[in-house]
Design a protein around this motif. Structure first.
Motif, PDB file in Angstrom:
ATOM      1  N   SER A 191      73.305  13.140  83.630  1.00  0.00           N
ATOM      2  CA  SER A 191      73.043  11.638  84.192  1.00  0.00           C
ATOM      3  C   SER A 191      72.513  12.133  85.474  1.00  0.00           C
ATOM      4  O   SER A 191      73.176  12.683  86.555  1.00  0.00           O
ATOM      5  CB  SER A 191      74.565  10.758  84.214  1.00  0.00           C
ATOM      6  N   VAL A 193      72.268  11.258  89.414  1.00  0.00           N
ATOM      7  CA  VAL A 193      73.366  10.537  90.441  1.00  0.00           C
ATOM      8  C   VAL A 193      72.697  10.761  91.909  1.00  0.00           C
ATOM      9  O   VAL A 193      72.254  11.901  92.081  1.00  0.00           O
ATOM     10  CB  VAL A 193      74.782  11.287  90.453  1.00  0.00           C
ATOM     11  N   VAL A 195      73.159  10.408  95.747  1.00  0.00           N
ATOM     12  CA  VAL A 195      74.185  10.662  96.966  1.00  0.00           C
ATOM     13  C   VAL A 195      73.484  10.602  98.274  1.00  0.00           C
ATOM     14  O   VAL A 195      72.453  11.390  98.598  1.00  0.00           O
ATOM     15  CB  VAL A 195      75.090  11.918  96.320  1.00  0.00           C
ATOM     16  N   GLN A 209      87.182   6.700  96.961  1.00  0.00           N
ATOM     17  CA  GLN A 209      87.589   6.008  95.570  1.00  0.00           C
ATOM     18  C   GLN A 209      89.144   6.083  95.578  1.00  0.00           C
ATOM     19  O   GLN A 209      89.802   6.987  95.994  1.00  0.00           O
ATOM     20  CB  GLN A 209      87.170   6.406  94.359  1.00  0.00           C
ATOM     21  N   SER A 218      84.052  11.013 101.251  1.00  0.00           N
ATOM     22  CA  SER A 218      82.660  11.659 100.828  1.00  0.00           C
ATOM     23  C   SER A 218      81.721  10.966 101.043  1.00  0.00           C
ATOM     24  O   SER A 218      81.893   9.516 101.527  1.00  0.00           O
ATOM     25  CB  SER A 218      83.043  12.140  99.275  1.00  0.00           C
ATOM     26  N   ALA A 219      80.412  11.464 100.775  1.00  0.00           N
ATOM     27  CA  ALA A 219      78.990  10.506 100.820  1.00  0.00           C
ATOM     28  C   ALA A 219      79.174   9.424  99.612  1.00  0.00           C
ATOM     29  O   ALA A 219      79.751   9.902  98.751  1.00  0.00           O
ATOM     30  CB  ALA A 219      78.083  11.611 100.970  1.00  0.00           C
ATOM     31  N   ALA A 221      77.832   7.637  96.566  1.00  0.00           N
ATOM     32  CA  ALA A 221      77.146   8.186  95.473  1.00  0.00           C
ATOM     33  C   ALA A 221      77.132   7.043  94.431  1.00  0.00           C
ATOM     34  O   ALA A 221      78.020   6.278  94.335  1.00  0.00           O
ATOM     35  CB  ALA A 221      77.741   9.450  95.025  1.00  0.00           C
ATOM     36  N   GLY A 222      76.180   7.087  93.493  1.00  0.00           N
ATOM     37  CA  GLY A 222      76.354   6.222  92.165  1.00  0.00           C
ATOM     38  C   GLY A 222      75.291   6.729  91.537  1.00  0.00           C
ATOM     39  O   GLY A 222      74.305   7.363  91.557  1.00  0.00           O
ATOM     40  N   PHE A 223      75.503   6.577  90.018  1.00  0.00           N
ATOM     41  CA  PHE A 223      74.532   6.917  88.895  1.00  0.00           C
ATOM     42  C   PHE A 223      73.420   5.952  88.804  1.00  0.00           C
ATOM     43  O   PHE A 223      73.417   4.848  89.163  1.00  0.00           O
ATOM     44  CB  PHE A 223      75.360   6.591  87.615  1.00  0.00           C
ATOM     45  N   GLU A 237      73.114   1.093  95.383  1.00  0.00           N
ATOM     46  CA  GLU A 237      74.236   1.780  95.423  1.00  0.00           C
ATOM     47  C   GLU A 237      75.041   1.377  96.948  1.00  0.00           C
ATOM     48  O   GLU A 237      76.093   0.897  97.024  1.00  0.00           O
ATOM     49  CB  GLU A 237      74.427   3.252  95.096  1.00  0.00           C
ATOM     50  N   GLU A 241      77.957  -1.071  97.368  1.00  0.00           N
ATOM     51  CA  GLU A 241      79.441  -0.646  97.607  1.00  0.00           C
ATOM     52  C   GLU A 241      79.991  -0.953  99.128  1.00  0.00           C
ATOM     53  O   GLU A 241      80.889  -1.066  99.329  1.00  0.00           O
ATOM     54  CB  GLU A 241      79.311   1.111  97.571  1.00  0.00           C
ATOM     55  N   GLN A 255      71.871  19.417  93.013  1.00  0.00           N
ATOM     56  CA  GLN A 255      72.734  20.205  92.476  1.00  0.00           C
ATOM     57  C   GLN A 255      73.301  19.563  91.056  1.00  0.00           C
ATOM     58  O   GLN A 255      73.248  18.356  90.853  1.00  0.00           O
ATOM     59  CB  GLN A 255      74.275  19.932  93.676  1.00  0.00           C
ATOM     60  N   PRO A 260      82.554  14.037  85.668  1.00  0.00           N
ATOM     61  CA  PRO A 260      83.546  14.509  85.043  1.00  0.00           C
ATOM     62  C   PRO A 260      82.560  14.930  83.773  1.00  0.00           C
ATOM     63  O   PRO A 260      83.170  15.654  83.029  1.00  0.00           O
ATOM     64  CB  PRO A 260      84.121  13.072  84.633  1.00  0.00           C
ATOM     65  N   ALA A 322      80.308  21.357  96.990  1.00  0.00           N
ATOM     66  CA  ALA A 322      79.849  19.935  96.859  1.00  0.00           C
ATOM     67  C   ALA A 322      78.548  19.713  97.613  1.00  0.00           C
ATOM     68  O   ALA A 322      78.636  19.982  98.938  1.00  0.00           O
ATOM     69  CB  ALA A 322      80.988  18.906  96.900  1.00  0.00           C
ATOM     70  N   ALA A 324      77.417  16.991  98.886  1.00  0.00           N
ATOM     71  CA  ALA A 324      78.233  15.997 100.125  1.00  0.00           C
ATOM     72  C   ALA A 324      78.508  16.854 101.102  1.00  0.00           C
ATOM     73  O   ALA A 324      78.005  16.454 102.214  1.00  0.00           O
ATOM     74  CB  ALA A 324      79.403  15.140  99.390  1.00  0.00           C
TER      75      ALA A 324
HETATM   76  N1  LIG Z   1      78.787  16.847  94.295  1.00  0.00           N
HETATM   77  C1  LIG Z   1      79.095  15.929  95.297  1.00  0.00           C
HETATM   78  O1  LIG Z   1      79.048  16.077  96.349  1.00  0.00           O
HETATM   79  C2  LIG Z   1      79.357  14.539  95.081  1.00  0.00           C
HETATM   80  C3  LIG Z   1      79.546  13.521  95.982  1.00  0.00           C
HETATM   81  C4  LIG Z   1      79.991  12.092  95.508  1.00  0.00           C
HETATM   82  C5  LIG Z   1      79.832  11.712  94.090  1.00  0.00           C
HETATM   83  N2  LIG Z   1      79.848  12.829  93.125  1.00  0.00           N
HETATM   84  C6  LIG Z   1      79.866  12.601  91.600  1.00  0.00           C
HETATM   85  O2  LIG Z   1      78.859  11.518  91.629  1.00  0.00           O
HETATM   86  C7  LIG Z   1      79.179  10.888  90.199  1.00  0.00           C
HETATM   87  C8  LIG Z   1      78.973   9.270  90.510  1.00  0.00           C
HETATM   88  O3  LIG Z   1      79.644   8.767  91.682  1.00  0.00           O
HETATM   89  P1  LIG Z   1      80.359   7.313  91.565  1.00  0.00           P
HETATM   90  O4  LIG Z   1      81.517   7.699  90.783  1.00  0.00           O
HETATM   91  O5  LIG Z   1      80.589   6.922  93.126  1.00  0.00           O
HETATM   92  O6  LIG Z   1      79.274   6.640  90.683  1.00  0.00           O
HETATM   93  P2  LIG Z   1      79.204   5.011  90.738  1.00  0.00           P
HETATM   94  O7  LIG Z   1      79.249   4.177  92.152  1.00  0.00           O
HETATM   95  O8  LIG Z   1      77.926   4.629  89.887  1.00  0.00           O
HETATM   96  O9  LIG Z   1      80.300   4.420  89.963  1.00  0.00           O
HETATM   97  C9  LIG Z   1      80.943   5.040  88.841  1.00  0.00           C
HETATM   98  C10 LIG Z   1      80.907   3.857  87.651  1.00  0.00           C
HETATM   99  O10 LIG Z   1      79.524   3.822  87.030  1.00  0.00           O
HETATM  100  C11 LIG Z   1      79.419   3.581  85.877  1.00  0.00           C
HETATM  101  N3  LIG Z   1      78.340   4.348  85.416  1.00  0.00           N
HETATM  102  C12 LIG Z   1      77.002   4.068  85.186  1.00  0.00           C
HETATM  103  N4  LIG Z   1      76.231   5.085  84.782  1.00  0.00           N
HETATM  104  C13 LIG Z   1      77.208   6.040  84.293  1.00  0.00           C
HETATM  105  C14 LIG Z   1      76.925   7.310  83.475  1.00  0.00           C
HETATM  106  N5  LIG Z   1      75.819   7.899  83.164  1.00  0.00           N
HETATM  107  N6  LIG Z   1      78.076   8.062  83.614  1.00  0.00           N
HETATM  108  C15 LIG Z   1      79.292   7.741  84.117  1.00  0.00           C
HETATM  109  N7  LIG Z   1      79.532   6.472  84.610  1.00  0.00           N
HETATM  110  C16 LIG Z   1      78.378   5.698  84.737  1.00  0.00           C
HETATM  111  C17 LIG Z   1      80.760   3.529  85.325  1.00  0.00           C
HETATM  112  O11 LIG Z   1      81.343   2.521  85.322  1.00  0.00           O
HETATM  113  C18 LIG Z   1      81.729   4.423  86.278  1.00  0.00           C
HETATM  114  O12 LIG Z   1      83.014   3.986  86.654  1.00  0.00           O
HETATM  115  C19 LIG Z   1      80.885  10.979  90.152  1.00  0.00           C
HETATM  116  O13 LIG Z   1      81.123  11.798  88.992  1.00  0.00           O
HETATM  117  C20 LIG Z   1      81.245  12.088  91.467  1.00  0.00           C
HETATM  118  O14 LIG Z   1      82.279  13.222  91.035  1.00  0.00           O
HETATM  119  C21 LIG Z   1      79.683  14.103  93.478  1.00  0.00           C
END
Ligand SMILES: NC(=O)c1ccc[n+]([C@@H]2O[C@H](COP(=O)([O-])OP(=O)(O)OC[C@H]3O[C@@H](n4cnc5c(N)ncnc54)[C@H](O)[C@@H]3O)[C@@H](O)[C@H]2O)c1
Ligand SMILES: [Mg+2]
Length: 342
Positions: A191, A193, A195, A209, A218-219, A221-223, A237, A241, A255, A260, A322, A324
């Motif tokens: 997927s 994302v 950030v 969160q 953290s920074a 982020a969003g899908f 996003e 947010e 990256q 999850p 990470a 971020a």
């Molecule tokens: N590596 C890094 O530095 C870093 C930094 C920030 C976030 N992240 C990751 O980015 C991911 C997304 O960030 P977020 O949680 O703020 O996202 P987000 O703000 O989009 O919120 C998550 C919600 O989006 C919905 N969603 C939509 N499409 C989805 C999909 N394909 N898979 C799962 N849920 C989906 C779900 O309802 C979920 O609860 C998280 O898994 C987080 O671990 C990584």
């Protein structure tokens, strides 16, 4: 001893070619193994295998401070499997992950049907949940293990065709699955994302969160939604947010993130106008979001370990593995450069 010609040829076929740079030949080699089942089966015999148990990687401790993923030869794994009463046919389930700089094909294998403690004893390692293992491993080794886990997870959850409901079959490398009933080819999925480290020129914006450990920021982020560009996803996003409009975006780096599930993180720096920085946090997504000064970020970067229960409250940042963390460090560097240039 003379080897039969067929074996010699298959030996040649399973080594990276020497005609190009070593990087080019390794990439072409891996690509060939994805397409050629026979070559891939032969490469497994000379390759290295990383073991997982129900998606937890097997780690070893070469010394008290270091963890490393345990790499086995095919015959080592066969010995372990035989010792535990398995006929070794499980080796066919190994999935290709890549090729080492020493030109050895690398595979991962989940031995989740075997007794965990028995495999650990036979292999002199410990299976550690990836959420912990990822951060114990050196930054150079963590991506290989997370890629292996992501591929194994994809196979475990893609056994049936979404169109026909029939079982799917994998190729030898495990780079695709095929449904002969609907003629559908399935490839491993990530997927996307977005950030962003948002800045107003002198401060940066971080959020948390409710599920984050205490004090971690953290920074944002969003899908990405289907059909969106990276830029559109970032603008949406940040608007959703924290209620801000981004003025400009610059791409930093990307990256693979295993948590999850498999995400493809695209990291950017984003600017908002210093005259429009009032936050309106959507508390259904974020527990808190705040602007941080350079001093606050510098202090937070110095925190070496998350606070323990009973410790005074402290702000800390995502670990070095990470994206971020990288964005935050880049921002600090940019600020220092612009301060130096003034
Ligand atoms: N590596 C890094 O530095 C870093 C930094 C920030 C976030 N992240 C990751 O980015 C991911 C997304 O960030 P977020 O949680 O703020 O996202 P987000 O703000 O989009 O919120 C998550 C919600 O989006 C919905 N969603 C939509 N499409 C989805 C999909 N394909 N898979 C799962 N849920 C989906 C779900 O309802 C979920 O609860 C998280 O898994 C987080 O671990 C990584
Ligand atoms: Mg988010």
């Amino acid at each position: 001893m003379l080897r039969p010609l067929r074996l010699l040829l298959s030996g040649l076929k399973t080594q990276p070619s020497r005609c190009c740079s070593s990087f080019v030949s390794r990439m072409r080699y891996v690509n060939r193994l994805k397409e050629d089942d026979e070559a891939c089966a032969a490469a497994l015999k000379d390759g290295s295998i990383f073991l997982f148990h129900r998606l937890s990687p097997l780690l070893r401790r070469p010394d008290a401070r270091t963890f490393s993923p345990a790499a086995f030869t095919c015959s080592d794994v066969q010995l372990v499997l035989q010792r535990l009463g398995s006929d070794g046919s499980q080796l066919k389930e190994a999935v290709l992950i890549g090729c080492s700089e020493q030109n050895q094909a690398q595979f991962c294998l989940d031995v989740g049907e075997l007794d965990q403690a028995a495999v650990e004893e036979a292999s002199q390692g410990t299976f550690i949940d990836l959420r912990k293992a990822f951060f114990l491993l050196p930054a150079a080794e963590a991506p290989l293990v997370s890629k292996g886990q992501a591929l194994l997870r994809w196979h475990q959850t893609s056994r049936f065709c979404g169109a026909s409901g029939q079982p799917t079959q994998r190729n030898r490398a495990g780079s695709q699955r095929f449904c002969s009933s609907s003629s559908t080819v399935y490839y491993p999925k990530m997927s996307a994302v977005a950030v962003a480290l948002v800045s107003d020129g002198s401060r940066c914006l971080l959020g948390r969160q409710p599920s984050f450990p205490r004090g971690l920021y953290s920074a944002l982020a969003g899908f990405c939604d289907m059909g969106e560009t990276l830029e559109e996803a970032l603008c949406r996003e940040v608007a959703e947010e924290v209620g801000l409009e981004i003025q400009s975006i610059s791409y930093s780096s990307s990256q693979h993130w295993p948590f999850p599930h498999s995400s493809f993180m695209l990291g950017c720096h984003a600017l908002v106008s210093p005259t429009h920085t009032q936050l309106s946090v959507d508390n259904s997504e974020l527990e808190d979001a705040r602007w941080f000064t350079m001093d606050e970020i510098t202090r937070a970067l110095q925190v070496k370990a998350p606070p323990r229960r009973g410790d005074p409250p402290i702000i800390w940042l995502p670990p070095k593995h990470a994206l971020a963390n990288r964005l935050i460090r880049e921002w600090v560097e940019q600020q220092r450069q612009s301060e130096g240039g003034e």
